[in-house]
Design an enzyme around this catalytic site. Structure first.
Site, PDB file in Angstrom:
ATOM      1  N   ASP A 144       2.183  -3.412   2.754  1.00  9.04           N
ATOM      2  CA  ASP A 144       1.394  -3.543   1.531  1.00  9.04           C
ATOM      3  C   ASP A 144       0.736  -4.913   1.452  1.00  9.04           C
ATOM      4  O   ASP A 144      -0.062  -5.169   0.559  1.00  9.04           O
ATOM      5  CB  ASP A 144       2.289  -3.358   0.296  1.00  9.04           C
ATOM      6  CG  ASP A 144       2.374  -1.902  -0.132  1.00  9.04           C
ATOM      7  OD1 ASP A 144       1.594  -1.080   0.405  1.00  9.04           O
ATOM      8  OD2 ASP A 144       3.214  -1.574  -0.981  1.00  9.04           O
TER       9      ASP A 144
ATOM     10  N   ASP B 242       3.298   8.877   0.954  1.00  8.71           N
ATOM     11  CA  ASP B 242       4.032   7.654   0.629  1.00  8.71           C
ATOM     12  C   ASP B 242       5.511   7.958   0.364  1.00  8.71           C
ATOM     13  O   ASP B 242       5.895   9.111   0.139  1.00  8.71           O
ATOM     14  CB  ASP B 242       3.393   7.027  -0.617  1.00  8.71           C
ATOM     15  CG  ASP B 242       3.509   5.517  -0.638  1.00  8.71           C
ATOM     16  OD1 ASP B 242       4.394   4.975   0.046  1.00  8.71           O
ATOM     17  OD2 ASP B 242       2.718   4.880  -1.357  1.00  8.71           O
ATOM     18  N   MET B 243       6.339   6.932   0.373  1.00 10.22           N
ATOM     19  CA  MET B 243       7.778   7.073   0.083  1.00 10.22           C
ATOM     20  C   MET B 243       8.221   5.712  -0.405  1.00 10.22           C
ATOM     21  O   MET B 243       8.416   4.799   0.387  1.00 10.22           O
ATOM     22  CB  MET B 243       8.480   7.445   1.390  1.00 10.22           C
ATOM     23  CG  MET B 243       9.899   7.960   1.283  1.00 10.22           C
ATOM     24  SD  MET B 243      11.121   6.638   1.287  1.00 10.22           S
ATOM     25  CE  MET B 243      12.621   7.573   1.319  1.00 10.22           C
ATOM     26  N   ASN B 244       8.335   5.574  -1.737  1.00  9.41           N
ATOM     27  CA  ASN B 244       8.404   4.229  -2.300  1.00  9.41           C
ATOM     28  C   ASN B 244       9.767   3.704  -2.718  1.00  9.41           C
ATOM     29  O   ASN B 244       9.845   2.712  -3.434  1.00  9.41           O
ATOM     30  CB  ASN B 244       7.445   4.135  -3.499  1.00  9.41           C
ATOM     31  CG  ASN B 244       6.058   3.726  -3.049  1.00  9.41           C
ATOM     32  OD1 ASN B 244       5.908   2.775  -2.293  1.00  9.41           O
ATOM     33  ND2 ASN B 244       5.045   4.439  -3.493  1.00  9.41           N
TER      34      ASN B 244
ATOM     35  N   ASP C 185      -6.146   7.020  -4.056  1.00 15.22           N
ATOM     36  CA  ASP C 185      -4.724   6.661  -3.978  1.00 15.22           C
ATOM     37  C   ASP C 185      -4.017   7.123  -5.253  1.00 15.22           C
ATOM     38  O   ASP C 185      -4.482   8.013  -5.967  1.00 15.22           O
ATOM     39  CB  ASP C 185      -4.601   5.140  -3.725  1.00 15.22           C
ATOM     40  CG  ASP C 185      -3.335   4.765  -2.967  1.00 15.22           C
ATOM     41  OD1 ASP C 185      -2.270   4.716  -3.603  1.00 15.22           O
ATOM     42  OD2 ASP C 185      -3.401   4.539  -1.740  1.00 15.22           O
ATOM     43  N   ASP C 186      -2.918   6.508  -5.555  1.00 15.10           N
ATOM     44  CA  ASP C 186      -2.058   6.859  -6.693  1.00 15.10           C
ATOM     45  C   ASP C 186      -2.863   6.956  -8.006  1.00 15.10           C
ATOM     46  O   ASP C 186      -3.862   6.274  -8.178  1.00 15.10           O
ATOM     47  CB  ASP C 186      -1.002   5.742  -6.813  1.00 15.10           C
ATOM     48  CG  ASP C 186       0.206   6.174  -7.598  1.00 15.10           C
ATOM     49  OD1 ASP C 186       0.172   7.246  -8.209  1.00 15.10           O
ATOM     50  OD2 ASP C 186       1.201   5.429  -7.586  1.00 15.10           O
TER      51      ASP C 186
HETATM   52  C1  GLA Z   1       2.786   2.057  -2.236  1.00 12.54           C
HETATM   53  C2  GLA Z   1       1.794   1.996  -1.101  1.00 12.54           C
HETATM   54  C3  GLA Z   1       0.482   1.456  -1.576  1.00 12.54           C
HETATM   55  C4  GLA Z   1      -0.039   2.315  -2.700  1.00 12.54           C
HETATM   56  C5  GLA Z   1       0.989   2.397  -3.809  1.00 12.54           C
HETATM   57  C6  GLA Z   1       0.573   3.385  -4.868  1.00 12.54           C
HETATM   58  O1  GLA Z   1       3.162   0.782  -2.636  1.00 12.54           O
HETATM   59  O2  GLA Z   1       2.289   1.251  -0.044  1.00 12.54           O
HETATM   60  O3  GLA Z   1      -0.454   1.387  -0.534  1.00 12.54           O
HETATM   61  O4  GLA Z   1      -0.335   3.587  -2.204  1.00 12.54           O
HETATM   62  O5  GLA Z   1       2.269   2.790  -3.308  1.00 12.54           O
HETATM   63  O6  GLA Z   1       1.506   3.502  -5.863  1.00 12.54           O
END
Ligand code: GLA
Length: 741
Positions: A549, A479-481, A367-368
């Protein structure tokens, strides 16, 4: 399945074995809505359904005729201002400033199949006779503009797909200030509107309100479909339950700003519409140009909400998901986010991956935190190259090593975003979405790239392409935060600024398409801070989506229950995470966490190196279980049995194989009860006359008994021993396996 046109009556009748959708040309050449519901035999003209009332204080288009007022006529795609005062489906601003239009029938086409929508997601037929389409062409002579309304009916589903296109054949430029994907008027308003609203980490709460005079609507102006509301809603009769009664489901295959609305007039008719939100929208249409709306899907049932959901599930699985992963078993994954957040090295990742492999996991997702200088959420978005401090052999090296372990390899990206602290920002500070002269708002310390610009998308495509072609990557989590603020594109003239939100989403779809064209076997999971862009539009590109999340199993019961109203389980990202849960702080048993996560795309999101031997053993068993029943869960018919929002916080659901021979029944009780009442669960979808063996236990029962008398699920908490080994506790759950003998 048939589409019939009766010329003398100006009547269009779309039908299949289940439903009829009937449209009639009105006296003024516009389209009237006659009926949408259970299949009707038909009628030579349906003239008698043209109810015309002489209502006082109306306005009328025809001289000496006070019976015809659009204010009181059920319509298909209404415009405002020629005797109708309700919200229009279409509004076009002309050169002289007028917003008044009059689109009248000019011709139509009926054909097998269904056209793809340029640049947009859409349902499709697999075989030529899966779906039939009616195109009705309307014309506004004065402005030489054509409106094409598309109606497609599927052979096997009680569903109609609709969209609209406007073509400017004239000489003056036009501004489309509103264009819905579909609209129709229902003859009464005795419905409850059910919509799915919430916030980050509590997406898709079920909201129910009885229609009342005036407008009721939900929508998004955030640039993505949003955590707050989903582009899907239901109109149900007050007495409709999960398993009986009338209901209509309406969804929009679109991931940007949307409006879903019902307007009830004083005579209790209901105007139902869905489409791109007209606020912050205006599309400039030069002579010769066309505008195509996203697609809306209308599903209908007489058998309750559950059957409506099954229609959506079937349609999405068979006619919306595409490509290599459409019918393939999704790999069971371990995601590093809640396991390590930004804090990892290649060594720590590899040891997690090895343990995961030992437990049967199939895909490891990093992930990130793997790129640029990303050690927290303040930097590096836009710099899609590896952080060599953490990963000395880069993504290429790591992906090879993960493959050598025996796992597939997946990577997190957030391609639409940029951090101020990034190489990309230093090179291209002007690539942000921002308004000249104003400071743009930040969100999670980041800014939005202007995806309406081809050069911006091209740069990001090249970066991701370099990763995908150099390393061995099987999966991307896209992702798109954050939501879009300060909406403005430096590349567009002033009269096109209200197009940016839509152009942005078209840009997102375009990048998805480019990547999938080049890497057709790539599995993409969409994500937007959890479920901020979980919508049917996304499913066309990404066959699974991270729905929230919030990974707490108990909160997830509600989120998954409600999400299943409009979306199939095979696309709902669901993971087992650690206990106590990182969002809710709640400690729940590992069994229950898995029993909830099985009913989606299954995976884990916790540090496997910190597991006890017993936990590892259990996880191994869980993975074996999921691999055995994945097909049943993802392709079977899903039945919701007990709604945790209504039944004293008890949830139950089941899935039955399409041939009825196998079923899984899941039962969840949030809080333990002492001296609880006896309890049975009435099952669904079984074959009445077939015997089913129920595991655990050694009971065999006929399908009719299980459906009409119910499966006894009383346990020790009821003071009755169904299974001696059963202890009950908070956050208790149990799965029953039913197999035909
Ligand atoms: C978002 C996603 C998470 C994770 C974080 C990483 O919040 O929903 O699942 O990937 O970004 O920064």
């Amino acid at each position: 399945m048939n589409i019939e046109y009766t010329e003398h009556a100006g009547l269009f009748h779309l039908s299949n074995n289940a439903v009829s959708y009937i449209i009639k040309l009105l006296e003024n050449g516009q389209l009237g809505h006659v009926y949408f519901g259970r299949r009707l035999m038909g009628h030579p003209d349906f003239n008698h359904r043209n109810e015309r009332m002489h209502r006082t204080i109306s306005t009328y288009p025809f001289e000496n005729d006070t019976s015809f007022s659009l204010e009181h006529i059920l319509q298909e795609f209404p415009a405002y201002g020629t005797s109708d005062f309700r919200m229009p489906a279409l509004e076009i601003q002309q050169e002289n400033g007028s917003l008044i239009t009059s689109f009248v029938y000019s011709r139509h086409r009926i054909y097998q199949g269904k056209p793809a929508l340029p640049q947009l997601p859409a349902t499709y037929g697999n075989e030529p006779d899966d779906v039939m389409t009616l195109e009705i062409h309307l014309e506004d002579e004065l402005i030489q503009t054509e409106a094409v309304l598309y109606y497609s009916i599927f052979r096997n589903y009680a569903a109609i797909a609709r969209s609209a296109k406007i073509i400017n054949h004239g000489t003056q430029p036009l501004n489309l200030t509103a264009i819905m994907s579909m609209s129709f008027d229902l003859p009464d308003s005795d419905y409850e509107m059910v919509h799915f609203s919430g916030a980050w980490a509590r997406e898709r709460g079920k909201v129910l309100r009885h229609l009342a005079p005036g407008i009721q609507s939900v929508g998004s102006l955030r640039g993505h479909s949003s955590h707050q509301h989903n582009p899907f809603f239901i109109l149900k009769r007050p007495f409709t339950t999960e398993h009986s009664g009338e209901a209509l489901g309406i969804s929009l295959l679109y991931s940007g700003n949307f409006l879903a609305q019902v307007e009830v007039d004083p005579h209790c008719t209901s105007r139902v519409m869905i489409g791109i939100h007209p606020a912050q929208f205006c599309w400039h249409l030069k002579p010769g140009e066309a505008f195509q709306t996203p697609e809306a899907l209308l599903c209908i049932t007489e058998n309750g909400l559950n059957s409506l959901s099954q229609t959506f599930h079937g349609l999405y699985r068979n006619h919306l998901l595409r490509g290599y992963w459409k019918h393939r078993a999704k790999p069971i994954l371990l995601n590093s986010w809640e396991a390590a957040y930004f804090n990892f090295t290649e060594a720590s990742i590899l040891s997690m991956a090895k343990t995961a492999y030992d437990c049967g996991i199939e895909l490891f997702v990093l992930d990130d935190g793997w790129f640029g200088n990303r050690n927290n959420d303040k930097t590096s978005l836009g710099d899609w190259f590896p952080n060599y401090n953490k990963l000395p052999d880069g993504i290429r090296g790591l992906s090879k090593k993960i493959h050598e372990i025996g796992l597939l390899f997946g990577l997190w990206i957030e391609p639409e975003m940029i951090s101020r602290e990034s190489e990309l920002f230093h090179k291209h500070p002007d690539w942000l979405i921002q308004t000249p002269g104003r400071t743009p708002c930040h969100g999670r310390n980041q800014y939005v790239l202007d995806f309406s610009r081809e050069e911006v998308r091209e740069n990001i495509f090249r970066q991701i392409d370099a990763l995908l072609s150099n390393a061995e990557i099987d999966y991307l989590k896209w992702d798109m935060n954050r939501s879009i603020t300060d909406c403005f594109s430096a590349s567009l003239p002033s009269f096109r600024q209200q197009e940016v939100f839509h152009r942005y989403i078209l840009g997102v779809y375009n990048l998805y398409e480019q990547l999938l064209d080049k890497y057709p076997r790539l599995l993409i999971e969409s994500c937007s801070g959890g479920g901020g862009r979980f919508d049917p539009g996304m499913l066309y590109y990404a066959p699974q989506g991270w729905i929230s999340d919030n990974t707490d199993a108990i909160d997830r019961l509600v989120i998954q229950y409600n999400t299943s109203m409009g979306y199939p389980l095979c696309c709902m990202g669901s993971h087992v995470s650690s206990s106590p849960n990182h969002q809710a702080g709640r400690a729940t048993p590992l069994d229950t966490r898995a029993n909830v996560a099985y009913f989606g795309t299954f995976g884990y999101e916790l540090d496997f190196t910190k597991l006890t031997d017993l936990e590892r053993k259990k996880i191994r068993e869980q993975v074996v279980f999921m691999k055995k029943y994945q097909n049943l869960i993802h392709t079977g018919l899903f039945y919701r049995l007990l709604d945790p929002q209504e039944n004293n916080r008890i949830a139950a659901w089941m899935t039955v194989s399409e041939d009825g021979t196998q079923a899984l029944v899941a039962y969840y009780r949030m809080l333990n009860e002492v001296n609880a009442p006896y309890r049975t669960l009435k099952l669904c979808g079984l074959e009445e006359k077939k015997l089913y063996r129920i595991t655990p236990g050694n009971l065999t029962c006929y399908g009719d008994e299980l459906m009409y008398a119910g499966l006894i699920i009383s346990d020790n908490s009821c003071g009755r021993v169904f299974d001696n080994s059963l202890k009950t506790y908070d956050f208790y759950s149990k799965i029953f396996i039913l197999e035909q003998v």
